[in-house]
Design an enzyme around this catalytic site. Structure first.
Site, short mmCIF file in Angstrom:
data_model
loop_
_atom_site.label_atom_id
_atom_site.label_comp_id
_atom_site.label_asym_id
_atom_site.label_seq_id
_atom_site.Cartn_x
_atom_site.Cartn_y
_atom_site.Cartn_z
N HIS A 248 0.89 -1.17 0.00
CA HIS A 248 0.00 0.00 0.00
C HIS A 248 0.93 1.22 0.00
O HIS A 248 1.94 1.23 0.70
CB HIS A 248 -0.89 -0.03 1.24
CG HIS A 248 -1.82 1.15 1.39
ND1 HIS A 248 -2.47 1.73 0.31
CD2 HIS A 248 -2.21 1.83 2.49
CE1 HIS A 248 -3.21 2.74 0.77
NE2 HIS A 248 -3.07 2.81 2.07
N SER B 283 -35.54 -10.66 -8.83
CA SER B 283 -36.87 -10.59 -9.45
C SER B 283 -37.04 -9.25 -10.18
O SER B 283 -36.31 -8.29 -9.92
CB SER B 283 -37.95 -10.71 -8.37
OG SER B 283 -37.93 -9.53 -7.56
P1 NAD Z 1 -1.47 -6.65 9.90
O1 NAD Z 1 -2.04 -5.68 10.87
O2 NAD Z 1 -2.22 -7.91 9.65
O3 NAD Z 1 0.06 -7.02 10.30
C1 NAD Z 1 0.48 -7.11 11.57
C2 NAD Z 1 1.91 -7.70 11.56
O4 NAD Z 1 2.86 -6.68 11.75
C3 NAD Z 1 2.07 -8.71 12.67
O5 NAD Z 1 2.83 -9.80 12.21
C4 NAD Z 1 2.87 -7.94 13.70
O6 NAD Z 1 3.65 -8.78 14.45
C5 NAD Z 1 3.74 -7.08 12.79
N1 NAD Z 1 4.28 -5.90 13.48
C6 NAD Z 1 3.59 -4.93 14.12
N2 NAD Z 1 4.44 -4.01 14.61
C7 NAD Z 1 5.70 -4.42 14.25
C8 NAD Z 1 7.01 -3.91 14.45
N3 NAD Z 1 7.22 -2.78 15.14
N4 NAD Z 1 8.07 -4.59 13.93
C9 NAD Z 1 7.89 -5.74 13.25
N5 NAD Z 1 6.67 -6.26 13.02
C10 NAD Z 1 5.60 -5.61 13.53
O7 NAD Z 1 -1.13 -5.88 8.55
P2 NAD Z 1 -1.85 -6.05 7.13
O8 NAD Z 1 -3.29 -5.74 7.28
O9 NAD Z 1 -1.41 -7.32 6.51
O10 NAD Z 1 -1.18 -4.82 6.36
C11 NAD Z 1 0.17 -4.87 5.93
C12 NAD Z 1 0.31 -3.94 4.73
O11 NAD Z 1 -0.46 -4.46 3.65
C13 NAD Z 1 -0.19 -2.53 4.97
O12 NAD Z 1 0.63 -1.65 4.25
C14 NAD Z 1 -1.59 -2.56 4.39
O13 NAD Z 1 -2.05 -1.29 3.98
C15 NAD Z 1 -1.35 -3.46 3.19
N6 NAD Z 1 -2.55 -4.15 2.67
C16 NAD Z 1 -3.36 -4.86 3.52
C17 NAD Z 1 -4.44 -5.55 3.03
C18 NAD Z 1 -5.30 -6.41 3.95
O14 NAD Z 1 -6.15 -7.10 3.45
N7 NAD Z 1 -5.12 -6.42 5.26
C19 NAD Z 1 -4.74 -5.52 1.65
C20 NAD Z 1 -3.87 -4.82 0.79
C21 NAD Z 1 -2.77 -4.14 1.32
#
Ligand code: NAD
Ligand code: MG
Length: 328
Positions: A106, A250
């Site tokens: 993102h 419908s």
């Molecule tokens: P998430 O909230 O699911 O990820 C959390 C992860 O980040 C966990 O593994 C946590 O341990 C780790 N984390 C948190 N703080 C940390 C730190 N200080 N150091 C190391 N690791 C740390 O995140 P997400 O929803 O997968 O989003 C990740 C990226 O993907 C973002 O940029 C988001 O905008 C993008 N994105 C997400 C989705 C979605 O469906 N969730 C879709 C498209 C793009």
């Protein structure tokens, strides 16, 4: 519009190169496992002792602290929550290999200049248009989730091919990869989730539910009408657009759709949509979200709790507990 597919990918640009995935949540887990199954050398970077550490290692992945994981990686991927990425970037920057690439799912932190990457790095985006669970499931079934690709900085002269090879590794190239920019991806993604997908759809559901209950109808019946049945319509739209929905509903429903839909989502609602887009484009939304995070996300948690305390949640939980095919 430029759309890439598997035949446009030169997977050899990633052969023998390491990919560091920082974060193991929704996207991180899906990307790491798909890349590993595609034969890539993957290291996951996480805080030692955090909940994700155990999960990633029991999934068979190599796990290290972020600053170690990025050493020697050709691509470092930022898949932690967006608000965490700037400090995470600062903590790993000095260990990023010279001339390597950083990749985002993102564009938020690059577009709003929360991260200012070192000058020798390629800066690319592969944004799957679906949640992580789906990115993993589609891959396992031999399919993929469509992705967007963008190149912000091409210092190596090879940034696009590197990003496409990554998209190939997570399965996205099977479904198609559309070229965009960090600005377009960031602004349309924020707008979509705010005005239509998460914000718009849930407000429509809740307002419809409240309108029926307030008029004296049973909450259970209102729940089925306004929330449960939404999935049937969304599935039809997903599979075949407006045409398929109209084929399956419908004539009465279709006539009601055409005369009443525009009365609800009217010129006033469209004007509000333009305002939401304006706030995204001029940075107001980003500034507010960053300020909210810096002050501890208290208001965010309060608003979330109010959503979760809404009566539709109580009715819904009761009714869904009888649908034993649901995964809850
Ligand atoms: P998430 O909230 O699911 O990820 C959390 C992860 O980040 C966990 O593994 C946590 O341990 C780790 N984390 C948190 N703080 C940390 C730190 N200080 N150091 C190391 N690791 C740390 O995140 P997400 O929803 O997968 O989003 C990740 C990226 O993907 C973002 O940029 C988001 O905008 C993008 N994105 C997400 C989705 C979605 O469906 N969730 C879709 C498209 C793009
Ligand atoms: Mg809402």
């Amino acid at each position: 519009m430029q759309m890439y597919s598997e035949k446009d990918v030169d997977a050899s640009v990633l052969a023998g190169k390491r990919i560091a995935i920082l974060g193991y949540g929704s996207q991180g887990r899906a990307h790491a496992l798909n890349l590993k199954d595609s034969g890539h050398d993957v290291v996951v970077g996480l805080r030692r002792g955090g909940a994700s550490w155990k999960k990633a290692s029991s999934d068979g992945l190599r796990v290290e602290e972020p600053a170690d994981a990025v050493k020697g990686a050709a691509i470092t991927v930022f898949l932690t929550p967006d608000m965490v990425q700037p400090s995470l970037y600062s903590s790993v920057e000095s260990n990023l290999a010279k001339g390597s690439a950083i990749l985002f799912a993102h564009g938020f932190n690059i577009h709003y200049q929360r991260i200012k990457p070192r000058d020798d790095l390629d800066v690319v985006l592969i944004a799957p248009k679906g949640p992580g669970g789906l990115v993993r499931r589609q891959y396992e079934e031999g399919h993929g989730v469509p992705c967007l690709v963008a190149v912000e900085k091409d210092r190596s002269g090879n940034a696009l091919q590197l990003a496409l090879a990554y998209a190939h590794g997570i399965g996205g190239a099977r479904a198609g990869v559309i070229e965009t920019t960090f600005a377009e991806e960031t602004e349309t993604d924020l707008f979509g989730e705010q005005a239509v997908l998460c914000g718009g759809a849930t407000e429509l559901v809740v307002a419809g539910f409240e309108t029926l209950v307030e008029a004296g109808y049973q909450p259970e019946v209102a729940y089925y009408e306004c929330m449960h049945e939404l999935k049937l319509i969304v599935d039809l739209l997903h599979e075949g657009g407006l045409r398929k929905m109209h084929e399956f509903i419908s004539d009465t429903a279709a006539y009601g759709d055409l005369v009443s839909g525009p009365r609800v989502v009217d010129a006033h609602a469209r004007e509000r949509m333009r305002e939401v887009l304006q706030d995204i484009r001029n940075g107001t939304f980003a500034r507010n979200w960053i300020k909210e995070t810096e002050s501890g996300q208290k208001k965010f948690r309060e608003m979330m709790q109010a959503d979760l305390d809404h009566p539709i949640e109580k009715v819904g939980a009761r009714l869904r507990s009888q649908m034993d095919w649901l995964d809850n």
